[in-house]
Scaffold this active site. Structure first.
Site, mmCIF file in Angstrom:
data_model
loop_
_atom_site.group_PDB
_atom_site.id
_atom_site.type_symbol
_atom_site.label_atom_id
_atom_site.label_comp_id
_atom_site.label_asym_id
_atom_site.label_seq_id
_atom_site.Cartn_x
_atom_site.Cartn_y
_atom_site.Cartn_z
ATOM 1 N N PHE A 178 0.868 -1.181 0.000
ATOM 2 C CA PHE A 178 0.000 0.000 0.000
ATOM 3 C C PHE A 178 0.898 1.221 0.000
ATOM 4 O O PHE A 178 1.644 1.454 0.961
ATOM 5 C CB PHE A 178 -0.875 -0.041 1.255
ATOM 6 C CG PHE A 178 -1.830 1.106 1.423
ATOM 7 C CD1 PHE A 178 -3.049 1.118 0.773
ATOM 8 C CD2 PHE A 178 -1.530 2.161 2.283
ATOM 9 C CE1 PHE A 178 -3.959 2.153 0.970
ATOM 10 C CE2 PHE A 178 -2.420 3.193 2.483
ATOM 11 C CZ PHE A 178 -3.636 3.199 1.827
ATOM 12 N N ASP A 218 -2.699 10.519 17.373
ATOM 13 C CA ASP A 218 -3.012 11.940 17.548
ATOM 14 C C ASP A 218 -4.023 12.399 16.500
ATOM 15 O O ASP A 218 -4.997 13.084 16.812
ATOM 16 C CB ASP A 218 -1.733 12.770 17.445
ATOM 17 C CG ASP A 218 -0.617 12.221 18.300
ATOM 18 O OD1 ASP A 218 -0.569 12.562 19.487
ATOM 19 O OD2 ASP A 218 0.177 11.412 17.786
ATOM 20 N N TRP A 250 8.608 4.669 3.528
ATOM 21 C CA TRP A 250 8.182 3.819 4.643
ATOM 22 C C TRP A 250 7.090 2.835 4.217
ATOM 23 O O TRP A 250 6.113 2.615 4.916
ATOM 24 C CB TRP A 250 7.685 4.677 5.815
ATOM 25 C CG TRP A 250 8.685 5.678 6.275
ATOM 26 C CD1 TRP A 250 10.038 5.574 6.257
ATOM 27 C CD2 TRP A 250 8.410 6.976 6.828
ATOM 28 N NE1 TRP A 250 10.635 6.706 6.761
ATOM 29 C CE2 TRP A 250 9.658 7.579 7.122
ATOM 30 C CE3 TRP A 250 7.237 7.670 7.107
ATOM 31 C CZ2 TRP A 250 9.750 8.854 7.667
ATOM 32 C CZ3 TRP A 250 7.329 8.932 7.653
ATOM 33 C CH2 TRP A 250 8.583 9.518 7.930
ATOM 34 N N SER A 270 5.633 -0.635 3.796
ATOM 35 C CA SER A 270 5.758 -2.025 4.248
ATOM 36 C C SER A 270 5.607 -2.949 3.054
ATOM 37 O O SER A 270 4.696 -2.782 2.246
ATOM 38 C CB SER A 270 4.686 -2.340 5.303
ATOM 39 O OG SER A 270 4.863 -1.556 6.460
ATOM 40 N N GLU A 295 -0.718 3.865 9.820
ATOM 41 C CA GLU A 295 -2.131 3.795 9.426
ATOM 42 C C GLU A 295 -2.969 4.819 10.182
ATOM 43 O O GLU A 295 -4.093 4.549 10.600
ATOM 44 C CB GLU A 295 -2.680 2.371 9.598
ATOM 45 C CG GLU A 295 -2.031 1.381 8.647
ATOM 46 C CD GLU A 295 -2.763 0.047 8.606
ATOM 47 O OE1 GLU A 295 -3.986 0.035 8.810
ATOM 48 O OE2 GLU A 295 -2.093 -0.975 8.374
ATOM 49 N N GLY A 296 -2.409 6.005 10.326
ATOM 50 C CA GLY A 296 -3.087 7.077 11.052
ATOM 51 C C GLY A 296 -2.565 7.164 12.463
ATOM 52 O O GLY A 296 -2.829 6.291 13.277
ATOM 53 N N THR A 297 -1.775 8.203 12.748
ATOM 54 C CA THR A 297 -1.252 8.334 14.104
ATOM 55 C C THR A 297 -2.401 8.476 15.094
ATOM 56 O O THR A 297 -3.476 8.981 14.757
ATOM 57 C CB THR A 297 -0.343 9.567 14.240
ATOM 58 O OG1 THR A 297 -1.143 10.751 14.119
ATOM 59 C CG2 THR A 297 0.746 9.578 13.175
ATOM 60 N N GLY A 342 2.485 12.978 5.289
ATOM 61 C CA GLY A 342 2.354 11.915 6.268
ATOM 62 C C GLY A 342 0.901 11.755 6.653
ATOM 63 O O GLY A 342 0.117 11.109 5.965
#
Length: 630
Positions: free
Chosen positions: A190, A442, A225, A227, A438-440, A198
């Site tokens: 993905f 915060d 970054w 995966s 996949e979404g911090t 980001g």
């Protein structure tokens, strides 16, 4: 007593109407685009999200009570057939410690995983997959999470997000072409994040322009970054594309999703990244140089890429919660085995109150996480489209709970827990990423708060419209004003939950119901006070998010414990005790968070914190000298 309230309605409604008009005159609550915002959510009347309704102080019980159980006998039998081989794989084949040391999954493990069908768990059987439901997938993910998070990330990057877009919005032709490949040896990835993009996924710069003959898109740019980025053959890639509005003729850039094959040419990757944890998972930068993508490889329609990306991420988050619940099971098991054998001062350390408190909190966090994960997966299997806030909460809660549980497991084991031999230092390193990718957490907290506030704000806008023609809408206006007056004079009752739970849990349900009512009032107060500027009040939004997380997790525990008591499970009383302890403490946290957003002292302290942070940033670090003035 009701007559007293009724007599106050006219005066009280004038005050309320004035405040409401101030709110409406300055705002039409419009949340800024936040990562994972769901722009395609169903209409408000159709929305069955429990969390969404909390922002109005309402209980929408259909997705939480009774605790959902959606597996058929056949599905349960299929799952049982898969559980033992999966556990045996981790006991006899996979070596998590070695994977971590060599920074990749051993070839023998990869071969065994492909043989097990682990890379196509939810791909329909007609295309070579196992065709599992979300609940079946969650259970297997829980087992993987208990044993090797590096493997979990590799598997998740492949199917939870890598080719999930094809599963969700792919055309029949795309499914027929790619599913047999991603289940028989070709990795997927993905590709969303970029050096300059980001959490703000809409600001990506990777670009694709259609060729003059209209047969291809030419893709250029890079992603970081990623995966499986160094091993993936098939990638879901997001890029800006020029899109012309048919009505206005104006051309603007919009994100489009593409299925990209490495074999198209022009696709390369950097060396595997050196990371804190999940070292067995391949993470690399991916480069695209004049990559020719056939137009039939557009995924989900031109210009719909942001929607596709958010749909993929929203759909997969429950899997992270399931994995974390498994991780916590593993950590607790290791700590218990140690504590029940280790003697200090003449007694095993599990007999001491400090250790007992740790175990109790660890067990509660695991129980709540597991309850939430499998509630969401069951809702999805039942056909729900209203689970995005719940899934975001599950990811935030699970990742933070797992960090706490692993850290406490290490603490219980002392020096032994710190040693590589125990395996917990690896788990701690691996867990840390789950609060980021996949979404911090915060960003997800802001997503939950702003999405819920937008839903609540729509109700106040409805009232404002009613004021424009008060004669025709007298019932609505009077009803709202009456509700607020009755609440103010102490005659109102919170929404009821006691009829939904086991009788032994009724007192707890009343506690949660009161918090739901208080939460709804707090949201309304915030909307009227801040209007559209609420999007900038992150101190407030974070505390609303924390309060709603506590309410949802408490309700999930209530529901599961009720089911266990009703079914007479052997652990029912244990689950009841955990639920009671959890809600007792969650209730205090909710009170503190709601007080903070209304308290002058807290608001003043938020201002102080902002000033402190600005000074630190202006000083490029710690602002003051050390006590020696050096």
């Amino acid at each position: 007593m009701f007559r007293i309230a009724k007599c106050c309605v006219q005066n009280e409604s004038k005050l309320y109407n004035a405040a409401l008009r101030r709110f409406i005159s300055t705002t039409s609550v419009q949340c800024k685009t936040v990562q994972n915002a769901d722009k395609s959510s169903p209409t408000q009347a159709e929305n069955h999200s429990f969390v969404m309704h909390l922002f109005r102080g309402q209980i929408e019980s259909r997705q939480v009570f009774p605790y959902p159980n959606v597996l058929t006998d056949e599905q349960r039998e299929t799952l049982n057939m898969l559980v033992d081989p999966t556990r045996k794989f981790f006991e006899e084949v996979n070596d998590a410690g070695k994977n971590d040391q060599i920074e990749k999954v051993e070839e023998k493990s990869l071969a065994a995983l492909w043989e097990l069908g682990a890379f196509g768990l939810q791909v329909p059987q007609d295309y070579g997959g196992l065709g599992l439901t979300n609940t079946q997938y969650a259970k297997l993910t829980e087992i993987v999470g208990a044993n090797d998070l590096g493997v979990a990330v590799m598997l998740g990057a492949h199917q939870s997000i890598g080719f999930k877009g094809i599963l969700l919005v792919g055309s029949p032709e795309q499914k027929a072409k790619y599913f047999p490949r991603v289940t028989s040896g070709e990795f997927a990835a993905f590709c969303l994040t970029e050096p300059s993009s980001g959490s703000d996924a809409s600001s990506i710069r990777c670009r694709a322009v259609q060729s003059p003959d209209g047969k291809h898109y030419i893709l250029n740019g890079s992603k970081i970054w990623i995966s499986n980025g160094g091993i993936a053959e098939i990638m879901t890639v997001f890029a800006q594309t020029p899109v012309t509005d048919a009505k206005t003729g104006k051309t603007v850039d919009k994100v489009t999703a593409f299925i990209v094959e490495r074999s198209f040419g022009g696709v390369t990757n950097g060396a595997p990244e050196k990371k804190l944890g999940i070292k067995a998972s391949n993470t690399a930068e991916v480069f695209f140089e004049d990559v020719k993508i056939p137009v039939e490889n557009v995924l989900g329609g031109v210009g719909n890429g942001f929607k596709v990306a958010m749909n993929i991420l929203n759909n997969g988050r429950f899997g992270m919660a399931a994995a974390m619940s498994g991780t916590m099971r593993g950590c607790i098991k290791k700590a218990v085995e140690f504590a029940t054998q280790r003697k200090q001062f003449g007694h095993t350390i599990d007999s001491y109150g400090t250790t007992q408190e740790k175990f109790a909190r660890m067990a509660m966090l695991q129980y709540v996480t597991e309850s939430v994960a499998f509630m969401i997966s069951a809702n999805m299997d039942a056909g729900s489209k209203n689970y995005h806030l719940e899934a975001a909460i599950s990811k935030c809660f699970a990742s933070e709970a797992a960090w706490y549980v692993c850290d406490e497991a290490i603490q219980i084991m002392g020096g032994m827990g710190y040693m590589r031999e125990t395996g917990l230092e690896r788990v701690l390193r691996d867990i840390r990423i789950f609060r980021i990718f996949e979404g911090t957490n915060d960003i997800l907290r802001l997503f939950v708060a702003l999405t819920g506030i937008q839903y609540a704000g729509a109700h106040l806008k409805e009232l404002q419209n009613a004021f424009k023609n008060p004669t025709a809408n007298l019932g609505l206006i009077f009803g709202e004003a009456s509700k607020r007056v009755v609440r103010k004079v102490g005659l109102a009752s919170p929404p009821a939950m006691d009829h939904l739970v086991h009788k032994d849990l009724a007192p707890l349900s009343n506690v949660v119901a009161k918090k739901i009512d208080a939460f709804g009032q707090a949201v309304e107060m915030v909307l009227i006070k801040y209007g559209k500027s609420i999007v900038n009040e992150q101190f407030i939004l974070n505390r609303l998010a924390n309060a709603v997380i506590d309410i949802y997790t408490s309700t999930a525990a209530l529901s599961r414990a009720t089911a266990s008591l009703n079914n007479g499970l052997p652990t029912a009383n244990h689950e009841k005790l955990m639920t009671e302890a959890w809600i007792l403490e969650a209730s205090d946290r909710i009170d503190n968070n709601l007080k903070a957003i209304a308290s002058g002292k807290s608001l003043d302290n938020f201002t102080k914190l902002t000033s402190i942070a600005k000074t630190v940033c202006e000083a490029n670090g710690v602002a003051q000298l050390n006590p020696l003035n050096l």
